[in-house]
Design a protein around this motif. Structure first.
Motif, PDB file in Angstrom:
ATOM      1  N   ASP A 175      13.143   2.853 -19.549  1.00 54.22           N
ATOM      2  CA  ASP A 175      12.407   2.689 -20.803  1.00 54.22           C
ATOM      3  C   ASP A 175      10.961   3.161 -20.660  1.00 54.22           C
ATOM      4  O   ASP A 175      10.388   3.733 -21.598  1.00 54.22           O
ATOM      5  N   ILE A 176      10.370   2.924 -19.501  1.00 58.20           N
ATOM      6  CA  ILE A 176       8.994   3.380 -19.268  1.00 58.20           C
ATOM      7  C   ILE A 176       8.926   4.901 -19.354  1.00 58.20           C
ATOM      8  O   ILE A 176       8.016   5.468 -19.972  1.00 58.20           O
ATOM      9  N   VAL A 177       9.899   5.572 -18.749  1.00 58.18           N
ATOM     10  CA  VAL A 177       9.944   7.037 -18.790  1.00 58.18           C
ATOM     11  C   VAL A 177      10.061   7.524 -20.231  1.00 58.18           C
ATOM     12  O   VAL A 177       9.354   8.448 -20.661  1.00 58.18           O
ATOM     13  N   LYS A 178      10.943   6.895 -20.995  1.00 58.22           N
ATOM     14  CA  LYS A 178      11.144   7.302 -22.394  1.00 58.22           C
ATOM     15  C   LYS A 178       9.898   7.034 -23.234  1.00 58.22           C
ATOM     16  O   LYS A 178       9.500   7.864 -24.061  1.00 58.22           O
ATOM     17  N   LEU A 179       9.279   5.888 -23.022  1.00 55.12           N
ATOM     18  CA  LEU A 179       8.062   5.568 -23.776  1.00 55.12           C
ATOM     19  C   LEU A 179       6.949   6.560 -23.462  1.00 55.12           C
ATOM     20  O   LEU A 179       6.207   6.983 -24.357  1.00 55.12           O
ATOM     21  N   ASN A 180       6.829   6.938 -22.205  1.00 51.58           N
ATOM     22  CA  ASN A 180       5.798   7.912 -21.839  1.00 51.58           C
ATOM     23  C   ASN A 180       6.060   9.270 -22.482  1.00 51.58           C
ATOM     24  O   ASN A 180       5.123   9.981 -22.858  1.00 51.58           O
ATOM     25  N   GLN A 181       7.332   9.629 -22.628  1.00 55.89           N
ATOM     26  CA  GLN A 181       7.668  10.876 -23.322  1.00 55.89           C
ATOM     27  C   GLN A 181       7.300  10.779 -24.802  1.00 55.89           C
ATOM     28  O   GLN A 181       6.765  11.732 -25.385  1.00 55.89           O
ATOM     29  N   ILE A 182       7.605   9.640 -25.397  1.00 53.38           N
ATOM     30  CA  ILE A 182       7.252   9.421 -26.809  1.00 53.38           C
ATOM     31  C   ILE A 182       5.743   9.500 -26.995  1.00 53.38           C
ATOM     32  O   ILE A 182       5.237  10.154 -27.916  1.00 53.38           O
ATOM     33  N   ILE A 183       5.016   8.835 -26.114  1.00 53.44           N
ATOM     34  CA  ILE A 183       3.549   8.821 -26.190  1.00 53.44           C
ATOM     35  C   ILE A 183       2.994  10.238 -26.064  1.00 53.44           C
ATOM     36  O   ILE A 183       2.091  10.639 -26.812  1.00 53.44           O
ATOM     37  N   LYS A 184       3.543  11.001 -25.140  1.00 52.67           N
ATOM     38  CA  LYS A 184       3.068  12.371 -24.929  1.00 52.67           C
ATOM     39  C   LYS A 184       3.270  13.224 -26.174  1.00 52.67           C
ATOM     40  O   LYS A 184       2.373  13.974 -26.583  1.00 52.67           O
ATOM     41  N   MET A 185       4.431  13.109 -26.803  1.00 55.52           N
ATOM     42  CA  MET A 185       4.713  13.915 -27.993  1.00 55.52           C
ATOM     43  C   MET A 185       3.855  13.485 -29.180  1.00 55.52           C
ATOM     44  O   MET A 185       3.347  14.325 -29.931  1.00 55.52           O
ATOM     45  N   ILE A 186       3.679  12.183 -29.344  1.00 56.19           N
ATOM     46  CA  ILE A 186       2.859  11.705 -30.460  1.00 56.19           C
ATOM     47  C   ILE A 186       1.392  12.061 -30.235  1.00 56.19           C
ATOM     48  O   ILE A 186       0.671  12.416 -31.178  1.00 56.19           O
ATOM     49  N   LYS A 187       0.954  12.003 -28.996  1.00 55.66           N
ATOM     50  CA  LYS A 187      -0.432  12.358 -28.695  1.00 55.66           C
ATOM     51  C   LYS A 187      -0.709  13.821 -29.019  1.00 55.66           C
ATOM     52  O   LYS A 187      -1.763  14.163 -29.564  1.00 55.66           O
ATOM     53  N   SER A 188       0.243  14.694 -28.708  1.00 60.00           N
ATOM     54  CA  SER A 188       0.019  16.127 -28.920  1.00 60.00           C
ATOM     55  C   SER A 188       0.254  16.553 -30.365  1.00 60.00           C
ATOM     56  O   SER A 188      -0.417  17.449 -30.872  1.00 60.00           O
ATOM     57  N   ASP A 189       1.203  15.906 -31.060  1.00 58.96           N
ATOM     58  CA  ASP A 189       1.583  16.370 -32.398  1.00 58.96           C
ATOM     59  C   ASP A 189       1.526  15.288 -33.467  1.00 58.96           C
ATOM     60  O   ASP A 189       2.018  15.496 -34.575  1.00 58.96           O
ATOM     61  N   GLY A 190       0.930  14.147 -33.154  1.00 52.25           N
ATOM     62  CA  GLY A 190       0.913  13.043 -34.107  1.00 52.25           C
ATOM     63  C   GLY A 190       0.262  13.389 -35.433  1.00 52.25           C
ATOM     64  O   GLY A 190       0.781  13.053 -36.505  1.00 52.25           O
ATOM     65  N   GLN A 191      -0.873  14.071 -35.396  1.00 49.50           N
ATOM     66  CA  GLN A 191      -1.563  14.436 -36.633  1.00 49.50           C
ATOM     67  C   GLN A 191      -0.717  15.381 -37.477  1.00 49.50           C
ATOM     68  O   GLN A 191      -0.632  15.242 -38.698  1.00 49.50           O
ATOM     69  N   THR A 192      -0.099  16.336 -36.808  1.00 50.48           N
ATOM     70  CA  THR A 192       0.746  17.293 -37.520  1.00 50.48           C
ATOM     71  C   THR A 192       1.950  16.605 -38.144  1.00 50.48           C
ATOM     72  O   THR A 192       2.275  16.826 -39.319  1.00 50.48           O
ATOM     73  N   LEU A 193       2.610  15.757 -37.375  1.00 46.70           N
ATOM     74  CA  LEU A 193       3.788  15.062 -37.888  1.00 46.70           C
ATOM     75  C   LEU A 193       3.420  14.136 -39.038  1.00 46.70           C
ATOM     76  O   LEU A 193       4.172  14.009 -40.010  1.00 46.70           O
TER      77      LEU A 193
END
Length: 230
Positions: A175-193
């Motif tokens: 779950d930690i690995v998955k959460l870190n992936q989610i965080i990375k994607m939201i950090k890079s593209d959160g504003q766009t999404l």
């Protein structure tokens, strides 16, 4: 004779009071110095420059390109710099390069338009949803609770802080690995999404759209993800 005495008297006064008769009056040039207050790396993203100049450094001392000469060029942003001018005005500049790296420099962020690949962003959403759906039940519910906490004033840092706190509080390594992936994607593209959800991501048909202004809010993003979580 009297005329000569008068001249000598004036010259004497000038010397006495330090007045240089032969020196022209000078006015110091107003300082144009720029102070760089902060720099940070950016996730590589495509932009178009709609106006302005590219400078050789974030101190804006030398213009190297006129953006008007590159209306159809795709630039990629790599770094940002917060600057403060001598008059106190503040601004953010991005360091950008074209595809082959030959045209590069620092340009005011307000002169850039973000290019968004709709299909790619939809895939990004599906990846985030897939990761959330495969979390353990407790942590999936924790993520849902965090998303439900986001209101119209909530910002991207608010959401990222909550997700980071969750990742640091659990012991489930997958779950930690998955959460870190989610965080990375939201950090890079959160504003766009967030923008795409606010505009109706399923209603946007062009493959590429240009966005001039992105804000830091995440309410639409949170609601969009909640609507898609199984």
């Amino acid at each position: 004779m009297k005329h000569s005495i008068m001249i000598n008297w004036v010259v004497g006064l000038a010397i006495l009071f330090g007045i240089g008769l032969s020196q022209p009056t000078t006015v110091s040039a107003k300082s144009t110095a720029v102070k760089v207050t902060n720099t940070q790396s950016l996730t590589k993203a495509p932009y178009r420059a709609v106006s302005g100049y590219l400078y050789s450094s974030a101190k804006l001392t030398k213009k190297v390109h006129n953006a008007d000469n590159y209306p159809l060029t795709t630039f990629y942003a790599y770094k940002s710099a917060s600057i403060q001018r001598a008059n106190g005005n503040k601004a953010v500049y991005y360091y950008v390069k074209n595809g082959n790296g030959k045209v590069k420099g620092w340009i005011w962020s307000g002169h850039l338009v973000r290019l968004i690949n709709i299909s790619q962003q939809r895939k990004q959403v599906n990846q985030i949803i897939g990761l959330i759906d495969t979390l353990s039940t407790d942590n999936k519910n924790n993520v849902i609770s965090i998303l439900n906490l986001m209101n119209r004033q909530s910002t991207l840092p608010d959401l990222l802080t909550q997700l980071n706190n969750l990742a640091q509080s659990i012991n489930n390594n997958p779950d930690i690995v998955k959460l870190n992936q989610i965080i990375k994607m939201i950090k890079s593209d959160g504003q766009t999404l967030n923008y795409l959800f606010s505009e109706g991501i399923n209603k946007l048909y062009p493959k590429i759209v240009a966005i001039h202004h992105l804000n830091n809010r995440v309410f639409a993003l949170a609601q969009g993800l909640l609507d898609r979580i199984n």
